[in-house]
Design a protein around this motif. Structure first.
Motif, PDB file in Angstrom:
ATOM      1  N   GLY A  74       0.815  -1.208   0.000  1.00 44.00           N
ATOM      2  CA  GLY A  74       0.000   0.000   0.000  1.00 44.00           C
ATOM      3  C   GLY A  74       0.847   1.256   0.000  1.00 44.00           C
ATOM      4  O   GLY A  74       1.038   1.902  -1.026  1.00 44.00           O
ATOM      5  N   ALA A  75       1.382   1.638   1.150  1.00 43.93           N
ATOM      6  CA  ALA A  75       2.233   2.823   1.264  1.00 43.93           C
ATOM      7  C   ALA A  75       2.954   2.755   2.598  1.00 43.93           C
ATOM      8  O   ALA A  75       2.498   2.102   3.532  1.00 43.93           O
ATOM      9  CB  ALA A  75       1.400   4.103   1.178  1.00 43.93           C
ATOM     10  N   VAL A  76       4.103   3.428   2.698  1.00 44.17           N
ATOM     11  CA  VAL A  76       4.838   3.458   3.963  1.00 44.17           C
ATOM     12  C   VAL A  76       5.208   4.897   4.305  1.00 44.17           C
ATOM     13  O   VAL A  76       5.357   5.747   3.436  1.00 44.17           O
ATOM     14  CB  VAL A  76       6.123   2.595   3.925  1.00 44.17           C
ATOM     15  CG1 VAL A  76       5.786   1.131   3.711  1.00 44.17           C
ATOM     16  CG2 VAL A  76       7.088   3.076   2.842  1.00 44.17           C
ATOM     17  N   GLY A  77       5.346   5.142   5.614  1.00 47.47           N
ATOM     18  CA  GLY A  77       5.842   6.426   6.076  1.00 47.47           C
ATOM     19  C   GLY A  77       4.788   7.307   6.702  1.00 47.47           C
ATOM     20  O   GLY A  77       3.588   7.024   6.646  1.00 47.47           O
ATOM     21  N   GLY A  78       5.265   8.387   7.314  1.00 51.29           N
ATOM     22  CA  GLY A  78       4.397   9.357   7.955  1.00 51.29           C
ATOM     23  C   GLY A  78       5.165  10.136   8.993  1.00 51.29           C
ATOM     24  O   GLY A  78       6.247   9.715   9.436  1.00 51.29           O
ATOM     25  N   PRO A  79       4.650  11.296   9.409  1.00 48.03           N
ATOM     26  CA  PRO A  79       5.377  12.162  10.351  1.00 48.03           C
ATOM     27  C   PRO A  79       5.667  11.502  11.691  1.00 48.03           C
ATOM     28  O   PRO A  79       6.624  11.878  12.371  1.00 48.03           O
ATOM     29  CB  PRO A  79       4.432  13.366  10.515  1.00 48.03           C
ATOM     30  CG  PRO A  79       3.094  12.903  10.059  1.00 48.03           C
ATOM     31  CD  PRO A  79       3.363  11.883   8.994  1.00 48.03           C
ATOM     32  N   LYS A  80       4.881  10.523  12.072  1.00 52.15           N
ATOM     33  CA  LYS A  80       5.100   9.831  13.339  1.00 52.15           C
ATOM     34  C   LYS A  80       6.482   9.196  13.398  1.00 52.15           C
ATOM     35  O   LYS A  80       7.070   9.065  14.487  1.00 52.15           O
ATOM     36  CB  LYS A  80       4.018   8.766  13.539  1.00 52.15           C
ATOM     37  CG  LYS A  80       4.166   7.945  14.805  1.00 52.15           C
ATOM     38  CD  LYS A  80       3.053   6.907  14.925  1.00 52.15           C
ATOM     39  CE  LYS A  80       3.210   6.075  16.188  1.00 52.15           C
ATOM     40  NZ  LYS A  80       2.142   5.032  16.317  1.00 52.15           N
ATOM     41  N   TRP A  81       7.007   8.796  12.248  1.00 46.78           N
ATOM     42  CA  TRP A  81       8.275   8.065  12.221  1.00 46.78           C
ATOM     43  C   TRP A  81       9.396   8.876  11.584  1.00 46.78           C
ATOM     44  O   TRP A  81      10.423   8.331  11.206  1.00 46.78           O
ATOM     45  CB  TRP A  81       8.096   6.750  11.468  1.00 46.78           C
ATOM     46  CG  TRP A  81       6.987   5.910  12.035  1.00 46.78           C
ATOM     47  CD1 TRP A  81       7.022   5.148  13.174  1.00 46.78           C
ATOM     48  CD2 TRP A  81       5.660   5.788  11.505  1.00 46.78           C
ATOM     49  NE1 TRP A  81       5.812   4.549  13.373  1.00 46.78           N
ATOM     50  CE2 TRP A  81       4.943   4.914  12.370  1.00 46.78           C
ATOM     51  CE3 TRP A  81       5.001   6.318  10.400  1.00 46.78           C
ATOM     52  CZ2 TRP A  81       3.617   4.573  12.149  1.00 46.78           C
ATOM     53  CZ3 TRP A  81       3.675   5.979  10.177  1.00 46.78           C
ATOM     54  CH2 TRP A  81       2.989   5.117  11.045  1.00 46.78           C
ATOM     55  N   ASP A  82       9.217  10.186  11.450  1.00 47.53           N
ATOM     56  CA  ASP A  82      10.262  11.038  10.873  1.00 47.53           C
ATOM     57  C   ASP A  82      11.435  11.182  11.846  1.00 47.53           C
ATOM     58  O   ASP A  82      11.283  11.077  13.060  1.00 47.53           O
ATOM     59  CB  ASP A  82       9.706  12.427  10.559  1.00 47.53           C
ATOM     60  CG  ASP A  82       8.837  12.429   9.303  1.00 47.53           C
ATOM     61  OD1 ASP A  82       8.856  11.421   8.576  1.00 47.53           O
ATOM     62  OD2 ASP A  82       8.124  13.430   9.075  1.00 47.53           O
TER      63      ASP A  82
END
Length: 371
Positions: A74-82
């Motif tokens: 689908g997709a990976v990533g986001g500000p939570k894991w920056d």
């Protein structure tokens, strides 16, 4: 019919689970209406895997990917894991590891303009209407993986960043072979893009593509083009191209440019393929071009079309179900032609819909096409 098509689902982060849910619905439809059954397993990748296991990709999930006939992501990533303290704890590191361990060296990114979305492009309709090109990007070599690399302190107090652009004969020939084979099934023309005028790696690329063409693919038209001119020509006269093959860096840039020519990242699928085994089967990963869009995650607003079209690519390239792939692609086109739009492709006079309603509409269209 027994399930013998092994498919691993990795929904990932953000809108990933929402758009992948629509693929599940199409798979259920195929099971009921087409008697085509998939053995589907599901795992975690990216931020979701970090939260659950402390790593963006576990060894167990990697083993499942290696055992599958194809992987849908689908997709990976986001500000939570920056900004992680450990560079390898980024969500994207899980995707990079998947590509490396599965040996996915050829990234296929079609840029297709549906008639219903011609006005969504920033280019003039007469330039973009009917566009259908395929960019084949080398995915595991080049400047993104070359050594030496890194940032170092210099004696004079300055710092220096180093990345190395490097390719071997075999890396060039295998990705060029994918491009030539694709061209034989399309309009039989390949443009190879590099910077042979200023880069030794580009000169080697041109020499090896030319040699392979002469040895095995002389029936396919081959043209060479400097990558910077290619970027200009994509905007000036994109329909001159059929298949474009290029390296990792230029492929990254050129495929993003081609993507935005079509009007919306929410419409663009991709496939990453490995080497063919003795039976002609390849490891493969299919994913939409768009990101995780955390700002709309969980709101049922995402466009599922790119993910559904990625599944159509899986049907074609991993499962040899070309008729089913064409049916799914046609269903998406017909729904768009009927005026249904998610927010990213909304236009005056069209009917705005949610992720789920777009899925509902595509399933109804599949029923019509298969009746």
């Amino acid at each position: 019919m027994p399930a013998n098509k092994k498919l691993l689902f990795l929904p990932g982060d953000g809108i990933g689970p929402e758009v992948m849910r629509q693929v599940r619905r199409v798979i259920d439809w195929m099971d009921r209406k087409r008697k085509v059954t998939f053995d589907v397993t599901e795992g975690l990748v990216g931020g979701a895997a970090i939260d659950a296991h402390g790593t963006p990709l576990t060894d167990a999930t990697l083993a499942d990917a290696l055992a599958a006939d194809a992987v849908m992501l689908g997709a990976v990533g986001g500000p939570k894991w920056d900004n992680p303290s450990d560079y390898m704890k980024r969500p994207e590191a899980g995707l990079l590891r998947l590509r490396k361990e599965l040996g996915l060296f050829a990234n296929l990114r079609p840029a297709t303009v549906f008639d219903a979305l011609v006005d969504a492009s920033t280019l003039k309709p007469e330039i973009i209407k009917g566009l259908d090109i395929m960019i084949v990007r080398e995915l595991t070599g080049g400047v993104y993986f070359g050594e030496p690399r890194g940032i170092e302190d210099l004696p004079n107090g300055e710092r220096r960043g180093v990345n190395t652009q490097v390719y071997t004969t075999s890396e060039i020939r295998r990705v060029a072979s994918v491009a030539f084979e694709l061209a034989r099934k399309r309009s039989n023309k390949v443009h190879s893009m590099e910077k042979a005028n200023v880069m030794e790696s580009g000169l080697l690329w041109r020499q090896e593509v030319t040699k392979l063409h002469q040895e095995q693919y002389s029936d396919v038209t081959l043209e060479h083009m400097y990558a910077d001119n290619g970027a200009m020509q994509l905007l000036k006269n994109p329909k001159q191209f059929d298949v474009i093959v290029t390296d990792n860096l230029f492929g990254d840039i050129l495929s993003d440019e081609a993507a935005m020519m079509t009007g919306s990242l929410g419409m663009l699928p991709s496939a990453s393929l490995g080497a063919a085994d003795a039976n002609g089967n390849r490891k493969a990963l299919y994913e939409p071009v768009h990101g995780s869009a955390p700002d709309i995650a969980g709101k049922d607003l995402a466009n599922p079309c790119a993910t559904l079209l990625s599944f159509a690519m899986a049907l074609r390239y991993s499962f040899n179900l070309d008729d089913d792939a064409k049916t799914l692609e046609k269903a998406v086109q017909n729904v768009l032609a009927g005026g249904m739009r998610t927010a990213d492709i909304m236009a005056p006079g069209m009917a705005r819909c949610s992720t789920t309603v777009m899925g509902d509409s595509i399933l109804r269209e599949l029923d019509k096409l298969s009746s």
